[in-house]
Design a protein around this motif. Structure first.
Motif, PDB file in Angstrom:
ATOM      1  N   ARG A   1     -19.606  25.441  -4.602  1.00 44.63           N
ATOM      2  CA  ARG A   1     -19.987  26.056  -3.332  1.00 44.63           C
ATOM      3  C   ARG A   1     -19.014  27.179  -3.012  1.00 44.63           C
ATOM      4  N   HIS A   2     -19.554  28.287  -2.574  1.00 36.61           N
ATOM      5  CA  HIS A   2     -18.778  29.471  -2.184  1.00 36.61           C
ATOM      6  C   HIS A   2     -19.128  29.738  -0.723  1.00 36.61           C
ATOM      7  N   ILE A   3     -18.186  29.444   0.167  1.00 41.88           N
ATOM      8  CA  ILE A   3     -18.421  29.580   1.600  1.00 41.88           C
ATOM      9  C   ILE A   3     -17.723  30.834   2.108  1.00 41.88           C
TER      10      ILE A   3
ATOM     11  N   PHE B   1     -21.990  31.738   5.489  1.00 41.65           N
ATOM     12  CA  PHE B   1     -22.857  31.999   4.343  1.00 41.65           C
ATOM     13  C   PHE B   1     -22.402  31.093   3.210  1.00 41.65           C
ATOM     14  N   VAL B   2     -23.338  30.381   2.592  1.00 41.61           N
ATOM     15  CA  VAL B   2     -22.998  29.459   1.513  1.00 41.61           C
ATOM     16  C   VAL B   2     -23.836  29.801   0.294  1.00 41.61           C
ATOM     17  N   LEU B   3     -23.154  30.031  -0.824  1.00 41.51           N
ATOM     18  CA  LEU B   3     -23.826  30.260  -2.098  1.00 41.51           C
ATOM     19  C   LEU B   3     -23.444  29.125  -3.028  1.00 41.51           C
ATOM     20  N   THR B   4     -24.386  28.701  -3.841  1.00 45.09           N
ATOM     21  CA  THR B   4     -24.134  27.644  -4.813  1.00 45.09           C
ATOM     22  C   THR B   4     -24.304  28.213  -6.212  1.00 45.09           C
TER      23      THR B   4
ATOM     24  N   VAL C   1     -12.850  32.899   2.957  1.00 43.67           N
ATOM     25  CA  VAL C   1     -13.645  32.424   1.823  1.00 43.67           C
ATOM     26  C   VAL C   1     -13.027  31.130   1.310  1.00 43.67           C
ATOM     27  N   PHE C   2     -13.906  30.170   0.993  1.00 46.26           N
ATOM     28  CA  PHE C   2     -13.454  28.862   0.523  1.00 46.26           C
ATOM     29  C   PHE C   2     -14.442  28.396  -0.532  1.00 46.26           C
ATOM     30  N   ASP C   3     -13.953  28.047  -1.704  1.00 46.06           N
ATOM     31  CA  ASP C   3     -14.792  27.536  -2.788  1.00 46.06           C
ATOM     32  C   ASP C   3     -14.411  26.094  -3.078  1.00 46.06           C
ATOM     33  N   TYR C   4     -15.423  25.294  -3.402  1.00 49.64           N
ATOM     34  CA  TYR C   4     -15.137  23.895  -3.751  1.00 49.64           C
ATOM     35  C   TYR C   4     -16.283  23.312  -4.585  1.00 49.64           C
ATOM     36  N   PHE C   5     -15.932  22.254  -5.308  1.00 52.34           N
ATOM     37  CA  PHE C   5     -16.916  21.423  -5.982  1.00 52.34           C
ATOM     38  C   PHE C   5     -17.123  20.182  -5.128  1.00 52.34           C
ATOM     39  N   PRO C   6     -18.354  19.900  -4.695  1.00 54.16           N
ATOM     40  CA  PRO C   6     -18.569  18.751  -3.821  1.00 54.16           C
ATOM     41  C   PRO C   6     -18.273  17.421  -4.512  1.00 54.16           C
ATOM     42  N   GLN C   7     -17.706  16.520  -3.746  1.00 56.15           N
ATOM     43  CA  GLN C   7     -17.447  15.159  -4.203  1.00 56.15           C
ATOM     44  C   GLN C   7     -18.315  14.236  -3.377  1.00 56.15           C
ATOM     45  N   GLU C   8     -19.285  13.621  -4.010  1.00 58.23           N
ATOM     46  CA  GLU C   8     -20.201  12.766  -3.270  1.00 58.23           C
ATOM     47  C   GLU C   8     -19.584  11.424  -2.916  1.00 58.23           C
ATOM     48  N   ASN C   9     -18.759  10.898  -3.795  1.00 54.70           N
ATOM     49  CA  ASN C   9     -18.105   9.614  -3.544  1.00 54.70           C
ATOM     50  C   ASN C   9     -16.609   9.762  -3.798  1.00 54.70           C
TER      51      ASN C   9
END
Length: 105
Positions: A5-7, A60-63, A95-103
């Motif tokens: 995610r690129h916020i 704005f969020v880009l994936t 700007v903030f980028d991350y990989f989502p962690q579901e658990n």
């Protein structure tokens, strides 16, 4: 949805009219059509009642599939042209980028 995610959080200058912001938002959304690797684009204006937005009004969020696709986007001429169009209207940007962690563990 997985992926990077690129916020982008924006605070626009007071001179930026709602019409200008709407045009810039449409231009931002069009990057998905012309830059390979943009999987998803979404945006919105702040509606939080908490008062913790620090002056940022739009998000704005880009994936992307991965960091490689994000890096292609960052250096793509269409993105660089858009940044040149956006910058004069910005008071602040974050700007903030991350990989989502579901658990998260």
């Amino acid at each position: 949805m997985t992926g990077l995610r690129h916020i982008v959080l924006c605070a626009f200058q007071s001179e930026a009219t709602p019409e200008t912001i709407s045009l810039l938002t449409r231009e931002f959304a069009q990057l998905k059509q012309c830059i390979p690797g943009v999987l998803h684009f979404e945006c919105g204006s702040n509606v939080s009642p908490e008062g913790l937005d620090d002056g940022f009004t739009h998000c704005f969020v880009l994936t992307f599939d991965d960091a490689v696709a994000r890096d292609v986007y960052l250096t793509h001429p269409a993105h660089l042209d858009f940044v040149d169009q956006l910058k004069p209207w910005l008071a602040r940007v974050q700007v903030f980028d991350y990989f989502p962690q579901e658990n998260p563990s």
